[in-house]
Design a protein around this motif. Structure first.
Motif, short mmCIF file in Angstrom:
data_model
loop_
_atom_site.label_atom_id
_atom_site.label_comp_id
_atom_site.label_asym_id
_atom_site.label_seq_id
_atom_site.Cartn_x
_atom_site.Cartn_y
_atom_site.Cartn_z
N PRO A 1 -7.16 -8.03 -8.58
CA PRO A 1 -7.19 -9.44 -8.15
C PRO A 1 -5.97 -10.24 -8.60
O PRO A 1 -5.89 -11.44 -8.32
N ALA A 2 -5.02 -9.63 -9.31
CA ALA A 2 -3.98 -10.40 -9.99
C ALA A 2 -3.07 -11.16 -9.04
O ALA A 2 -2.85 -12.37 -9.20
N VAL A 3 -2.51 -10.49 -8.04
CA VAL A 3 -1.55 -11.15 -7.16
C VAL A 3 -2.22 -12.23 -6.32
O VAL A 3 -1.68 -13.35 -6.21
N PRO A 4 -3.41 -11.99 -5.71
CA PRO A 4 -4.06 -13.09 -4.98
C PRO A 4 -4.37 -14.28 -5.87
O PRO A 4 -4.16 -15.43 -5.48
N VAL B 1 -11.49 -2.45 -4.73
CA VAL B 1 -12.86 -2.95 -4.85
C VAL B 1 -12.90 -4.20 -5.73
O VAL B 1 -13.51 -5.21 -5.38
N SER B 2 -12.23 -4.14 -6.88
CA SER B 2 -12.25 -5.29 -7.78
C SER B 2 -11.53 -6.48 -7.16
O SER B 2 -11.90 -7.63 -7.40
N GLY B 3 -10.48 -6.20 -6.37
CA GLY B 3 -9.79 -7.29 -5.70
C GLY B 3 -10.72 -8.07 -4.80
O GLY B 3 -10.71 -9.32 -4.78
N ILE B 4 -11.55 -7.37 -4.05
CA ILE B 4 -12.51 -8.04 -3.16
C ILE B 4 -13.59 -8.76 -3.95
O ILE B 4 -13.87 -9.94 -3.73
N VAL B 5 -14.22 -8.05 -4.90
CA VAL B 5 -15.33 -8.62 -5.66
C VAL B 5 -14.90 -9.85 -6.45
O VAL B 5 -15.51 -10.92 -6.37
N VAL B 6 -13.81 -9.71 -7.20
CA VAL B 6 -13.34 -10.84 -8.00
C VAL B 6 -12.82 -11.96 -7.12
O VAL B 6 -13.02 -13.15 -7.40
N GLY B 7 -12.15 -11.61 -6.02
CA GLY B 7 -11.63 -12.63 -5.13
C GLY B 7 -12.71 -13.52 -4.56
O GLY B 7 -12.60 -14.75 -4.58
N LEU C 1 -8.33 -17.69 -1.30
CA LEU C 1 -8.39 -16.68 -2.35
C LEU C 1 -9.19 -15.47 -1.90
O LEU C 1 -8.77 -14.33 -2.10
N ALA C 2 -10.34 -15.71 -1.28
CA ALA C 2 -11.16 -14.59 -0.83
C ALA C 2 -10.47 -13.77 0.25
O ALA C 2 -10.49 -12.53 0.23
N VAL C 3 -9.83 -14.46 1.21
CA VAL C 3 -9.15 -13.75 2.30
C VAL C 3 -7.97 -12.95 1.77
O VAL C 3 -7.78 -11.78 2.12
N THR C 4 -7.15 -13.57 0.91
CA THR C 4 -6.00 -12.84 0.38
C THR C 4 -6.43 -11.69 -0.51
O THR C 4 -5.80 -10.63 -0.52
N ALA C 5 -7.53 -11.87 -1.26
CA ALA C 5 -8.01 -10.78 -2.11
C ALA C 5 -8.48 -9.61 -1.26
O ALA C 5 -8.19 -8.44 -1.57
N ALA C 6 -9.21 -9.90 -0.18
CA ALA C 6 -9.71 -8.83 0.67
C ALA C 6 -8.58 -8.11 1.40
O ALA C 6 -8.55 -6.88 1.48
N THR C 7 -7.64 -8.88 1.94
CA THR C 7 -6.53 -8.25 2.65
C THR C 7 -5.63 -7.46 1.69
O THR C 7 -5.14 -6.39 2.03
N THR C 8 -5.45 -7.99 0.48
CA THR C 8 -4.68 -7.25 -0.52
C THR C 8 -5.37 -5.95 -0.89
O THR C 8 -4.72 -4.91 -1.08
N ALA C 9 -6.69 -6.00 -0.99
CA ALA C 9 -7.44 -4.80 -1.34
C ALA C 9 -7.22 -3.69 -0.33
O ALA C 9 -7.02 -2.52 -0.68
#
Length: 424
Positions: free
Chosen positions: A121-124, A67-73, A351-359
């Motif tokens: 969100p760290a890796v993205p 969740v945080s990966g998507i929101v922060v991304g 950043l947003a796409v990688t954050a969402a896919t990572t999530a």
């Protein structure tokens, strides 16, 4: 002459300084993840935890991770990523304090949930930052060096933290991790910034923006997510249960088991660097990204899955070799995911796409510990749990091979072509 501004090439020294700091950022990231697995026995004894309670602790790290990966991304997509990374590192440090201070099970659960939220969100963010300093054709090697941060995090932290835990107690290990996060944040503020390729240099009026849904529907992103999911299932299993399996399943002493659990990460480090150098050479010679990134990555997953199924049924020596392959090769696959997505998605969407896919991919971290914890309540639980993991890896290799094709998907995204930073 071009009618839009092209950013000046950054100095090589500055670009590689930022890359080195990002590598350290991800090294600390994975040291934070591994400490509970390395200290499993003393933590369980000190806090009176059973198998399922321990599995819950491992799982709760991922409750807010995705969740945080998507929101922060998405929130950070229009902000300076370097500032976001400072905040993340400082939160990591703060989450280590409750256990360093001697608090109990509730504090452990709360701190792991908070740590997961800050690491999502760290890796993205780290990958996006490095991509801002290199053209697309030059990214494979710096991308590889950045992504050995997680594997080096295990290689470096497993022996060091195992020694600290054995000689000074696991709470001291948490205190060391707090100090590392604070020192890194200070160094980052002094030396780092967003790079010249962090944003597209083509004026938005010159092209129609590609909607996010177009990327999420592409075979490349879908295949990368599914392959990343099974790879992360294996990584999470290793972080939570490999030291314990080496000790109880193979009869290796706890401190030695902690050290040997770094072998897969050591292999992953070597494979990532070699594949990064080879992929860079291939891409500069005109080899397509499917051949340079996707197909080698699928081979890694297939070999890993086969080794995962076999090693519980072999002798100690063969088991150690197969364990190294089984848990090391999925970690070596991750850099390929970022390269594939980075070649398809323009900077303002990346950043947003990688954050969402990572999530989505890292949501495997919620399920893998719980599944393994259930198996461990039965006879031959380790073998069954590892067999499930191996089957998922083999399935991921097949699906990824079928879906991932950046060249095909790029042709379906006409707005991609004018993105200046992606031009070789």
């Amino acid at each position: 002459m071009s009618d839009h501004p092209v950013p000046p090439r950054p100095s090589a020294g500055r670009a590689w300084t930022v890359t080195a700091l990002v590598l350290l950022f991800l090294l600390i990231n994975y040291a934070d993840k591994t400490v509970v697995g390395l200290a499993a026995e003393p933590i369980m004894k000190d806090l009176g935890l059973g198998e399922e309670q321990y599995a819950f602790v491992q799982s709760c790290f991922y409750f807010l991770f995705s969740v945080s990966g998507i929101v922060v991304g998405f929130a950070a997509a229009k902000r300076r990523t370097t500032r976001v990374m400072v905040v993340l590192a400082l939160v990591w440090g703060l989450t280590a304090l409750p256990m360093a201070a001697g608090l109990g099970f509730g504090a452990l659960v709360a701190s792991r949930i908070a740590l997961g939220a800050a690491e999502g969100p760290a890796v993205p963010a780290a990958t996006h930052t490095v991509y801002g300093w290199f053209l697309a054709r030059d990214r494979a090697l710096p991308n590889a060096l950045v992504h050995i941060g997680p594997t080096l995090g295990v290689v470096a932290s497993a022996p060091l933290l195992s020694w600290i835990i054995a000689d000074f107690g696991y709470r001291t290990a948490f205190g060391v991790l707090f100090a590392l996060s604070v020192v890194w944040a200070a160094a980052w503020l002094l030396f780092a910034n967003d790079g010249p390729y962090a944003k597209s240099t083509v004026p938005s009026a010159r092209r129609e923006p590609v909607p996010y849904r177009a990327f999420f529907r592409s075979g490349t992103v879908l295949g990368a997510v599914l392959a990343g999911f099974v790879a992360f299932w294996a990584t999470t299993t290793a972080l939570g249960f490999l030291p314990r399996y080496l000790a109880s399943g193979l009869g290796i002493g706890h401190q030695q088991a902690g050290t040997l659990s770094a072998l897969p990460s050591l292999l992953a480090t070597v494979v990532i660097v070699v594949m990064g150098a080879v992929s860079t050479r291939w891409r500069r010679r005109g080899v397509g990204s499917r051949r340079a990134y996707c197909l080698p990555g699928m081979v890694l997953l297939a070999v890993s899955g086969t080794a995962m199924i076999l090693f519980p049924h072999t002798g100690k020596g063969a088991a150690l070799v197969l364990i190294t392959l089984a848990f090391g090769l999925p970690s070596a696959f991750y850099p390929m995911v970022w390269l594939l997505i980075g070649e398809l998605v323009p900077p303002e969407r990346r950043l947003a796409v990688t954050a969402a896919t990572t999530a989505v991919a890292t949501s495997a971290g919620v399920f893998a510990p719980l599944v393994m914890g259930r198996f461990l309540t039965a006879e031959n639980g380790y073998a069954a749990g590892f067999a499930v993991c191996g089957a998922l890896l083999l399935a991921g290799a097949v699906v990824g091979t079928a879906l991932i094709n950046p060249e095909r998907d790029r042709r379906r995204l006409p707005a991609f072509a004018p993105v200046a930073e992606s031009v070789a």
